[in-house]
Design a protein around this motif. Sequence first.
Motif, PDB file in Angstrom:
ATOM      1  N   THR A 116      13.304  -8.444 -24.337  1.00 36.89           N
ATOM      2  CA  THR A 116      11.968  -8.995 -24.589  1.00 36.89           C
ATOM      3  C   THR A 116      10.950  -7.880 -24.707  1.00 36.89           C
ATOM      4  OG1 THR A 116      12.487 -11.060 -23.457  1.00 36.89           O
ATOM      5  CG2 THR A 116      10.149 -10.475 -23.635  1.00 36.89           C
ATOM      6  N   ILE A 117      11.011  -6.926 -23.796  1.00 32.64           N
ATOM      7  CA  ILE A 117      10.063  -5.805 -23.808  1.00 32.64           C
ATOM      8  C   ILE A 117      10.246  -4.963 -25.065  1.00 32.64           C
ATOM      9  CG2 ILE A 117       9.389  -3.686 -22.617  1.00 32.64           C
ATOM     10  CD1 ILE A 117      10.380  -5.135 -20.002  1.00 32.64           C
ATOM     11  N   VAL A 118      11.478  -4.597 -25.349  1.00 31.92           N
ATOM     12  CA  VAL A 118      11.753  -3.771 -26.530  1.00 31.92           C
ATOM     13  C   VAL A 118      11.385  -4.529 -27.802  1.00 31.92           C
ATOM     14  CG1 VAL A 118      13.579  -2.604 -27.826  1.00 31.92           C
ATOM     15  CG2 VAL A 118      13.511  -2.425 -25.338  1.00 31.92           C
ATOM     16  N   GLY A 119      11.669  -5.823 -27.826  1.00 37.14           N
ATOM     17  CA  GLY A 119      11.331  -6.642 -28.989  1.00 37.14           C
ATOM     18  C   GLY A 119       9.835  -6.690 -29.244  1.00 37.14           C
ATOM     19  N   SER A 147       1.313  -3.092 -28.362  1.00 39.93           N
ATOM     20  CA  SER A 147       1.099  -1.844 -27.633  1.00 39.93           C
ATOM     21  C   SER A 147       1.600  -2.024 -26.199  1.00 39.93           C
ATOM     22  CB  SER A 147      -0.383  -1.477 -27.619  1.00 39.93           C
ATOM     23  OG  SER A 147      -1.101  -2.385 -26.797  1.00 39.93           O
ATOM     24  N   VAL A 148       1.767  -0.920 -25.500  1.00 38.61           N
ATOM     25  CA  VAL A 148       2.163  -0.995 -24.093  1.00 38.61           C
ATOM     26  C   VAL A 148       1.137  -1.813 -23.314  1.00 38.61           C
ATOM     27  CG1 VAL A 148       2.500   0.355 -21.991  1.00 38.61           C
ATOM     28  CG2 VAL A 148       3.503   1.136 -24.147  1.00 38.61           C
ATOM     29  N   ASP A 189       8.101   0.431 -15.770  1.00 35.72           N
ATOM     30  CA  ASP A 189       9.078  -0.601 -16.135  1.00 35.72           C
ATOM     31  C   ASP A 189       9.324  -0.595 -17.643  1.00 35.72           C
ATOM     32  OD1 ASP A 189       9.333  -1.550 -13.482  1.00 35.72           O
ATOM     33  OD2 ASP A 189       7.704  -2.991 -13.763  1.00 35.72           O
ATOM     34  N   ILE A 190       8.261  -0.466 -18.401  1.00 37.04           N
ATOM     35  CA  ILE A 190       8.399  -0.446 -19.865  1.00 37.04           C
ATOM     36  C   ILE A 190       9.175   0.782 -20.311  1.00 37.04           C
ATOM     37  CG2 ILE A 190       7.124  -0.258 -22.040  1.00 37.04           C
ATOM     38  CD1 ILE A 190       5.012  -2.111 -20.746  1.00 37.04           C
ATOM     39  N   LEU A 191       8.874   1.929 -19.728  1.00 31.73           N
ATOM     40  CA  LEU A 191       9.620   3.145 -20.061  1.00 31.73           C
ATOM     41  C   LEU A 191      11.087   3.013 -19.660  1.00 31.73           C
ATOM     42  CD1 LEU A 191       7.040   5.894 -19.084  1.00 31.73           C
ATOM     43  CD2 LEU A 191       7.675   5.122 -21.381  1.00 31.73           C
ATOM     44  N   ALA A 192      11.350   2.381 -18.531  1.00 30.54           N
ATOM     45  CA  ALA A 192      12.735   2.164 -18.104  1.00 30.54           C
ATOM     46  C   ALA A 192      13.467   1.266 -19.088  1.00 30.54           C
ATOM     47  CB  ALA A 192      12.765   1.563 -16.701  1.00 30.54           C
ATOM     48  N   ALA A 193      12.795   0.246 -19.595  1.00 29.64           N
ATOM     49  CA  ALA A 193      13.409  -0.641 -20.587  1.00 29.64           C
ATOM     50  C   ALA A 193      13.757   0.134 -21.852  1.00 29.64           C
ATOM     51  CB  ALA A 193      12.470  -1.802 -20.910  1.00 29.64           C
ATOM     52  N   LEU A 194      12.859   0.996 -22.281  1.00 23.56           N
ATOM     53  CA  LEU A 194      13.127   1.801 -23.473  1.00 23.56           C
ATOM     54  C   LEU A 194      14.279   2.780 -23.244  1.00 23.56           C
ATOM     55  CD1 LEU A 194       9.486   2.513 -24.674  1.00 23.56           C
ATOM     56  CD2 LEU A 194      11.201   1.057 -25.787  1.00 23.56           C
TER      57      LEU A 194
END
Length: 75
Positions: free
Chosen positions: A27-30, A37-38, A52-57
């Motif tokens: 979901t985050i990557v999508g 934007s972040v 968390d967003i960086l971890a998902a990436l």
Amino acid sequence: MPNRVSIDHRVMGGVPCIKGTRIPVATIVGLLGQGYSVDEVLSEYPTLSRDDILAALRFAAAAVDERELPLRMTA
């Protein structure tokens, strides 16, 4: 940095999620791939952090790196 991505068959059927949430990495990557934007992702999911967003990436990049990719894209 602690692992922020969790894979637990009891949470979302084992889909990789941000630990302590039911928010899938996909979901985050999508959303980022759609042009969010972040800050917009953080607004949509206020329980997430930038880390968390960086971890998902990072998780998504590692997952792609581990798989054999096709030489040609098919439609």
